[in-house]
Design an enzyme around this catalytic site. Structure first.
Site, PDB file in Angstrom:
ATOM      1  N   ASP A 111      20.974   9.412   5.262  1.00 39.50           N
ATOM      2  CA  ASP A 111      21.329   8.894   4.499  1.00 39.50           C
ATOM      3  C   ASP A 111      21.559   9.481   2.939  1.00 39.50           C
ATOM      4  O   ASP A 111      21.539  10.851   2.732  1.00 39.50           O
ATOM      5  CB  ASP A 111      20.715   7.940   4.249  1.00 39.50           C
ATOM      6  N   ASP A 113      21.764   7.467  -0.594  1.00 37.85           N
ATOM      7  CA  ASP A 113      21.734   6.167  -1.415  1.00 37.85           C
ATOM      8  C   ASP A 113      19.822   5.852  -0.875  1.00 37.85           C
ATOM      9  O   ASP A 113      19.500   5.374   0.015  1.00 37.85           O
ATOM     10  CB  ASP A 113      22.526   5.294  -1.847  1.00 37.85           C
ATOM     11  N   ASP A 396      16.622   5.012   3.885  1.00 42.10           N
ATOM     12  CA  ASP A 396      15.478   4.073   3.372  1.00 42.10           C
ATOM     13  C   ASP A 396      15.735   2.857   4.139  1.00 42.10           C
ATOM     14  O   ASP A 396      14.548   1.938   3.209  1.00 42.10           O
ATOM     15  CB  ASP A 396      16.192   4.259   1.486  1.00 42.10           C
TER      16      ASP A 396
END
Length: 558
Positions: A111, A113, A396
């Site tokens: 990912d 961010d 995250d």
């Protein structure tokens, strides 16, 4: 047993009490949710009261026997905790829920961010303030809301919000509210009221009230790091309405706050702040470059799947990696619309040019150096043939990034948990080690000595219960005064922890933790004992269970 020097050092780590009996009642206020302070521990900010002498009856008195066991246990705890036991955990380590060998991993996915790009906490006040102003200017909320500023110490990740009750709370792995962690607005809700709100129980029927991804309809779970300013704003707005006696519809207020936070992202405000000052907002960019370069140098294939737009990702990656960052990745997918990317077969891939314009040609292969938008995982698997445990994906968000990949597709997964670094540093402190170890030992003593039910013994056991509750209060406040640790309630794992264990093979504070391990390293999870197979719990050691000196006290139990 340890010698005099070790014992003296251990005592520095564990402050001792002069007397075995209960202390005089404290006049200090109780910690929220923890009841009035009891003997044996000290809530931060509360004055210590002088200890009272131990009972002075003969050896045959049960209460004297209990206090003798109590003193034996305190001495043993002191001897068992040398000073070097503190600072044992490494905040830069990778922790394994499942055995995984990096030698078997051929493809690494990421990912963007809070995975490739780690952001400074200074971003959260910006999101909060912008969304607050949107509420006032566009949703016509009261001007008084502007008086609220972002409080970074208020909420933690993983909390649940009951929309109809305007209740922000922490729930454990068994769906029970941790008492003392329920807030309406900025004010704690009394434990009795929480229990009454849920029909006389702490249990929340999440299977009825919240979907798999924690998005409602009745209860929402805040799972990503970006949700911290959202929880803070939601609590501040509720606080304002309640404080001024204004009537409001809970569902409308929740939706308006959520939409205002969403507008900060959709309108590109957050992207603009980061792009204007990447040095301020992006952390560990050089470490991200080191991780990616190292993997490519060892023949690994890399891909990126993110919900962020290409222009934003491109500028961030140029800052961290350089203008040729796309040459490190075999596939780059932006605006993927996770988690539906992993479950919805209907959305095709579209190719983007350098200016971000969409192409109309049909995608029959995913090319290195090109940029693709949206799409779906089923076409991704068909076009790349990257399947099963040879793929390791990092993200995250436990739901949007990891859940479907592990449960539906058998990929290996790595969770990035930035809060882990701070929590480990707290765990490594002498105060935490003292509080937790004595709490465990005292719990074991309570369990084994509860067979004494005469009047004096019940008073002793009640004093121990108050001390245990105060220790819990102290341990909780070390992490966060309102909600404690994101990983534990007083003793059970949190609901967040349950999902973390279920959806991730590995977890770590940042992607840079990979630099501490060889690319063929094998991670072995520690065998965490089940309750029936735990021969060396601290409380058993401290109550002498292994040496069985107290078995006579429980001889009637079969």
């Amino acid at each position: 047993m340890a010698g005099a020097g070790l014992r003296a050092a251990a005592r520095r780590c564990l402050p001792r009490r002069d007397h075995g009996g209960p202390r005089a009642a404290s006049s200090s206020p109780s910690c929220p949710g923890c009841g009035p302070p009891g003997p044996g521990a000290h809530c931060p900010g509360a004055p210590r009261s002088a200890p009272a002498p131990a009972p002075t009856g003969g050896a045959a008195e049960p209460s004297a026997h209990l206090w003798a066991r109590y003193q034996d246990m305190r001495r043993l705890v002191h001897d068992l905790l040398p000073p070097e036991v503190c600072s044992l955990l490494n905040p830069a380590a990778i922790y394994a829920n499942n055995e995984i060998s990096l030698r078997d991993v051929e493809v690494y996915g990421f990912d963007y961010d809070y995975t490739l790009a780690q952001y400074s906490d200074t971003l959260h006040p910006e999101i909060f303030s912008a969304a607050r102003d949107i509420l006032v200017e566009h949703y016509k909320y009261p001007e008084g809301i502007r008086k609220y500023d972002y409080n970074p110490s208020f909420a933690i990740r993983g909390l649940h919000y009951d929309i109809q009750k305007s209740l922000l709370m922490k729930i454990d792995a068994f769906h029970y509210v941790q008492l003392g962690t329920a807030y309406r607005g900025l004010q704690p809700v009394p434990d009795e009221e929480v229990i009454e709100l849920y029909g006389g129980t702490q249990h929340i029927p999440l299977y009825q009230m919240s979907g798999f991804y924690g998005k409602g309809p009745s209860i929402k779970q805040f799972m990503d790091v970006f949700s911290l300013p959202e929880m803070a704003l939601l609590s501040c707005v509720v606080d304002h309405f309640l404080g001024h006696g204004l009537e409001f519809d809970q569902a409308h207020l929740y939706k308006d706050v959520t939409d205002a936070i969403r507008d900060v992202h959709v309108k590109g405000l957050m992207y603009q702040w980061i792009e204007r000052d990447m040095e301020k907002y992006i952390l560990r960019g050089d470490e991200t470059f080191a991780v990616l370069s190292r993997l490519v140098a060892h023949g690994k294939q890399l891909f990126l799947i993110t919900n962020s737009p290409f222009s934003f990702v491109d500028k961030g990656m140029r800052h961290m990696v350089g203008p040729d960052w796309r040459q490190l990745f075999d596939v780059v997918i932006v605006q993927a619309d996770k988690p539906s990317f992993f479950t919805d077969r209907r959305k095709p891939f579209r190719k983007l040019d350098e200016k971000g314009s969409l192409h109309w040609d049909r995608i029959t292969r995913l090319e290195k150096g090109k940029i693709y938008r949206q799409g779906n995982l089923f076409d991704f698997l068909r076009l790349t043939e990257w399947r099963g445990p040879r793929v390791l994906y990092f993200g995250d968000h436990l739901y949007s990034d990891l859940a479907d990949l592990m449960l539906r597709h058998g990929w290996r997964t790595g969770a990035i948990i930035p809060e882990l670094e701070r929590e480990i540093r707290i765990i490594n402190t002498e105060q935490y080690m003292h509080s937790l170890t004595w709490q465990q030992a005292l719990t074991g003593l309570l369990e084994r000595m509860q067979t004494y039910q005469d009047a004096e013994s019940r008073q002793v056991l009640a004093a121990w219960m108050k001390e245990r509750q105060e220790l819990r209060c102290v341990t909780k406040a070390l992490f966060n005064a309102q909600f404690g640790s994101i990983f534990r309630t007083f003793h059970n794992p949190t609901y967040f922890s349950r999902r973390l264990v279920r959806f991730s093979d590995l977890y770590m504070a940042s992607l840079s933790c990979l630099l501490n391990y060889r690319v063929d390293f094998t991670f072995y999870p520690r065998r965490t004992p089940l309750q029936h197979e735990a021969p060396l719990w601290m409380d058993q050691l401290c109550t002498g269970c292994m040496k069985t000196p107290f078995l006579g006290d429980m001889a009637h139990i079969r």
